[in-house]
Scaffold this active site. Structure first.
Site, PDB file in Angstrom:
ATOM      1  N   SER A   1      37.956 120.738  48.663  1.00  0.00           N
ATOM      2  CA  SER A   1      37.703 119.449  49.292  1.00  0.00           C
ATOM      3  C   SER A   1      38.531 119.253  50.539  1.00  0.00           C
ATOM      4  O   SER A   1      39.671 119.705  50.634  1.00  0.00           O
ATOM      5  CB  SER A   1      37.979 118.317  48.297  1.00  0.00           C
ATOM      6  OG  SER A   1      39.370 118.102  48.182  1.00  0.00           O
ATOM      7  N   LYS A   2      37.920 118.609  51.462  1.00  0.00           N
ATOM      8  CA  LYS A   2      38.556 118.329  52.742  1.00  0.00           C
ATOM      9  C   LYS A   2      39.863 117.562  52.532  1.00  0.00           C
ATOM     10  O   LYS A   2      40.838 117.790  53.228  1.00  0.00           O
ATOM     11  CB  LYS A   2      37.588 117.493  53.588  1.00  0.00           C
ATOM     12  CG  LYS A   2      38.250 116.848  54.787  1.00  0.00           C
ATOM     13  CD  LYS A   2      37.627 117.288  56.069  1.00  0.00           C
ATOM     14  CE  LYS A   2      38.241 116.561  57.233  1.00  0.00           C
ATOM     15  NZ  LYS A   2      38.489 117.470  58.344  1.00  0.00           N
ATOM     16  N   ARG A   3      39.828 116.678  51.552  1.00  0.00           N
ATOM     17  CA  ARG A   3      41.007 115.851  51.304  1.00  0.00           C
ATOM     18  C   ARG A   3      42.232 116.662  50.922  1.00  0.00           C
ATOM     19  O   ARG A   3      43.357 116.291  51.197  1.00  0.00           O
ATOM     20  CB  ARG A   3      40.712 114.828  50.205  1.00  0.00           C
ATOM     21  CG  ARG A   3      40.543 113.435  50.736  1.00  0.00           C
ATOM     22  CD  ARG A   3      40.642 112.379  49.670  1.00  0.00           C
ATOM     23  NE  ARG A   3      40.834 112.906  48.331  1.00  0.00           N
ATOM     24  CZ  ARG A   3      40.627 112.212  47.231  1.00  0.00           C
ATOM     25  NH1 ARG A   3      40.191 110.989  47.316  1.00  0.00           N
ATOM     26  NH2 ARG A   3      40.840 112.749  46.043  1.00  0.00           N
TER      27      ARG A   3
ATOM     28  N   GLY B   1      42.884 119.411  52.135  1.00  0.00           N
ATOM     29  CA  GLY B   1      43.222 120.296  53.228  1.00  0.00           C
ATOM     30  C   GLY B   1      42.391 121.568  53.263  1.00  0.00           C
ATOM     31  O   GLY B   1      42.680 122.480  54.028  1.00  0.00           O
TER      32      GLY B   1
END
Length: 480
Positions: free
Chosen positions: A252-254, A256
């Site tokens: 996930s982008k969150r 990183g």
RNA sequence: GCCUCCGUGGUCUAGUGGCCUAGGACACCGCCCUCUCAAGGCGGCAACACGGGUUCGAAUCCCGUCGGAGGUGCCA
């Protein structure tokens, strides 16, 4: 019946790797069956609206060459393809579902719901809406709505019995209706939730095969209940396993983790990324690993999809990327590498030669600058680098080697690799030293690096005579 | 907690009862080549989660256990 698949992302501002793979599979399945691939934007959450996000989706699909036959911008007979533009449709069907008993209006406040939810949680139970508003007579409900009272429409899930659906990969999935909640179908703002929009749109758009992530596996029985209430034909479901960062975390982008765009920016080739993610969760059934998009369209088969989630192994992507780079035409490499050479400040030299040296050593484009920046500026280095056991050199040998090399290089008038090579080799042969005893120290003396893309001769050539001698002199001085 | 799903080396996977002393790839290690690195060549380490069945025979079928994931939002 022609196959119709869809990719239905919500515009979050970037393209997830997982989303890209879902799009790829939906695209491949459609192409493989001479079907139609559709793009639909699921932007029903106004609070999450991100400006420009839709353009990012179009752009990502364009770069990946996943051409959709219908969708925003290209049109089609089932539009509009952006859910926020289909508002009235959902209301209409929601009320139709109410008429058919599959749904009902609900006036419960968030406060009431929240406290109920907390109570359930305190007891360690799963929250279920208590159908508090189910008993409100329809005309009374309509009156309240006419007066402007906020409401939602909830799915009316039977209290008993089973709900189920069939998945191509996972088979028959069945749950007790008693475990299902009356989820909100139409929100107070008049827009549908995913739980409703996907059913209505997949039906209206004639989607035959729904490919989506397994996060929807457990809610799919509920969607089937809606299809049954409407009396609609159900699509074929294919739930795709998730792509993970590691054994217990989703990519996930969150956290990183890179998005599709991030990878491209780092210098991964789109073709390599597509090839790699195609194989994340799908196998052609043999050992083949390299596929162009066209070849994937041929080879793709739902049977090759795996049921368990896959971890995104960037090292393997990097390897695949370097293979793609190595196999690409030199001119294409040069064009792609040029911005990175500029960044490293080395374009004043023979970049073409540099590129020849670098193509086979480039794994990801963003790794170019640190590999070549020593050409732009001589780095400080420790004389310990002169010591190399296998080359039989140390600072003392280096001093002799450099003293030998300097006048030889000064005499080279036509500064080419062949002339430098011949002059150096002749002198080495005459001196009785070993090649490595001269060439290793020389390379260190003019590069300051333990490893370089090319040997002493290539580096000297790239640097040019003046710079080579300048560096050589300074290094000789550094040994005294 | 409850519901659903999944479980082959560190990672991606092949494998659908005998072809499996489990194949390929990445990563890792060693050797060769070599003026370094990379590439290339050769070799190596390393897996059927566990326990019961069924069967002449199980990675493959059944049950249980354990582990992991997803869901449990007026997010998608």
């Amino acid at each position: 019946m022609t196959v119709r698949t869809r990719f239905a992302p919500s515009p979050t501002g970037y393209m997830h790797i997982g989303g890209m793979r879902t799009a790829l599979y939906a695209y491949l399945f459609a192409k493989k069956n001479n079907g139609t691939f559709i793009l639909r934007i699921e932007d029903t959450d106004q609070e999450r609206e991100v400006p420009g996000a839709m353009d990012r989706i179009y752009e990502a699909l364009r770069i990946a060459d996943l051409r959709y036959d219908e969708g925003p911008g290209v049109g089609g007979d089932y539009g509009p393809y952006v859910q926020s533009q289909r508002r009235e449709l959902y209301a209409k069907y929601a009320w139709e579902l109410v008429e058919k008993g599959g749904a009902y209006p609900c006036f419960c406040t968030r406060e009431r719901l929240d406290s109920a939810r907390q109570e359930y949680e305190a007891r360690g139970e799963t929250f279920k809406y208590d159908k508090h508003c189910l008993d409100i007579p329809l005309d009374e409900a309509k009156r309240r709505i006419a007066v402007g009272e906020p409401f939602v429409i909830r799915q009316n899930v039977p209290l008993t019995g089973k709900a189920s659906f069939d998945d191509v990969l996972f088979g028959h999935i069945e749950v007790d209706c008693s475990t299902l909640d009356d989820t909100v179908l139409l929100k107070a703002d008049g827009l549908p939730t995913y739980n409703f929009a996907n059913v209505v749109d997949d039906h209206l758009m004639g989607i035959t095969h729904v490919l989506r992530g397994t996060e929807y596996l457990s809610s799919s029985p509920k969607y089937n209940l809606q299809y049954e209430s409407f009396g609609w034909e159900k699509p074929t479901y294919v739930h795709l396993p998730l792509i993970m960062k590691d054994a217990s975390h989703k990519l996930s982008k969150r956290n990183g983790d890179p998005t599709f765009e991030d990878l491209l920016q780092e210098g991964y080739l789109c073709e390599a990324v597509i090839n790699f993610i195609a194989l994340l969760g799908w196998s052609p059934g043999n050992d083949r690993e390299f596929f162009t998009l066209q070849e994937l369209e041929e080879a793709f088969d739902l049977k090759g999809i795996n049921k368990s989630s896959a971890i995104f192994d960037k090292d393997k992507l990097t390897w695949m990327n370097s293979e793609y780079i190595r196999r690409m035409p030199f001119d294409a490499y040069l064009a792609l590498a040029m911005p990175w050479f500029e960044k490293a400040g080395v374009v004043h030299m023979d970049v073409k030669r540099l590129a020849e040296l670098m193509q086979g050593r480039t794994e990801v484009f963003n790794r170019i600058p640190p590999m070549v920046d020593f050409l732009a500026e001589m780095p400080a280095f420790d004389t310990a680098l002169y010591t190399h056991k296998k080359m039989k050199t140390d600072p003392e040998v280096a001093a002799k080697a450099l003293a030998l090399a300097k006048p030889v290089l000064e005499c080279v008038t036509d500064w080419q690799e062949t002339t430098i090579h011949d002059a150096l080799m002749a002198a080495i042969a005459e001196s009785g030293m070993k090649n490595g005893q001269v060439l290793w120290p020389l390379r260190i003396a003019i590069s300051g690096r333990e490893s370089t893309p090319g040997g002493a001769i290539e580096i000297a050539y790239l640097l040019g005579k003046d710079e080579t001698l300048r560096r050589l002199e300074r290094s000789i001085a550094g040994l005294q």
